[in-house]
Design an enzyme around this catalytic site. Sequence first.
Site, short mmCIF file in Angstrom:
data_model
loop_
_atom_site.label_atom_id
_atom_site.label_comp_id
_atom_site.label_asym_id
_atom_site.label_seq_id
_atom_site.Cartn_x
_atom_site.Cartn_y
_atom_site.Cartn_z
N HIS A 1 -3.45 -1.75 -2.48
CA HIS A 1 -3.33 -3.11 -1.96
C HIS A 1 -1.85 -3.49 -2.01
O HIS A 1 -1.21 -3.36 -3.05
CB HIS A 1 -4.17 -4.08 -2.81
CG HIS A 1 -5.63 -3.78 -2.79
ND1 HIS A 1 -6.41 -3.99 -1.68
CD2 HIS A 1 -6.45 -3.28 -3.76
CE1 HIS A 1 -7.65 -3.65 -1.95
NE2 HIS A 1 -7.71 -3.21 -3.20
N HIS B 1 -7.56 3.46 1.65
CA HIS B 1 -8.47 4.12 0.71
C HIS B 1 -8.51 5.60 1.04
O HIS B 1 -8.46 6.00 2.21
CB HIS B 1 -9.88 3.53 0.83
CG HIS B 1 -10.96 4.46 0.39
ND1 HIS B 1 -11.68 5.25 1.26
CD2 HIS B 1 -11.44 4.75 -0.86
CE1 HIS B 1 -12.56 5.97 0.59
NE2 HIS B 1 -12.43 5.69 -0.70
#
Length: 297
Positions: free
Chosen positions: A123, A133
């Site tokens: 993030h 991811h």
Amino acid sequence: MSDDFEAQKTRAAAWFRDLRDQIVTAFEELEENHDTGPMRDAPAGRFEVTQTTRNSEDGSDAGGGLMSVLRGGRVFEKVGVNISTVYGTLGARAQAAMAARKGIPGMADDPRFWASGISLVAHMQNPHAPAVHMNTRMFWTPHAWWFGGGSDLNPCIEYAEDTAHFHAQQQAHLDPHGSDLYPRLKAWADEYFYIPHRNRARGVGGIFMDDHCTGDWEADFALTQDIGRAFLPAYLPLVEKRRVQAWSDADKDAQLVHRGLYAEYNLVYDRGTKFGLETGHDANAVLMSLPPLAKWV
């Protein structure tokens, strides 16, 4: 248990550890080299590394791993790169879920398992830099083995050229394994990372596979390695480009709302989250994927 499987397990776990080391080094270099644009005067972030453990029901050794988390850096607001190797016996709930999803016979009679992998979620400080991811893993039972994993891009502010670059790198690493793989794994990611209650995808996609077992362990492991190798060339150039852009309050607000979407998916639908919690792995490591701040409208 054959010596071949023991050697294969050792090789897979070592590969996941090596990939983790490469990524941690690359991300810390990004932090050190960020001297232009927003957050340039903040301290460079460093990973904090913590040993994790799996809690077996009978108290026996059940494996664990490393949780590596960087918080409050110049480039990354929170990024985790976890590796684990866990083993033991599957509980009744995990057995039922595994048997139903994979159709594996014999789990009730011999519920032993072994699993190893790497899981990463980033993030970003800058709303223009996309969240991401990635994971790859190997799973073994006395009845079957398989590989899984992939990576997907999650920008809150979308740039078509960033999406194109990310997907092009995935395809370049998959094509040597068969021209049909990239379109199939891309479609799988589009389906897997979809949020039904929002009627939308959580990001701009990527690649994903699960239950991958052709019967040729070497070929399947080579494919899994190339999924991992695709990550840094697919992602680092995007961060390099976007980390220096100025952002507004509206941009940051959009980022927090998108993070809420990401959190919903991981808590409601993600198989890895469910498996990690059901098999007794360290909850902090399992929930590492959650953003530090999020917002719902």
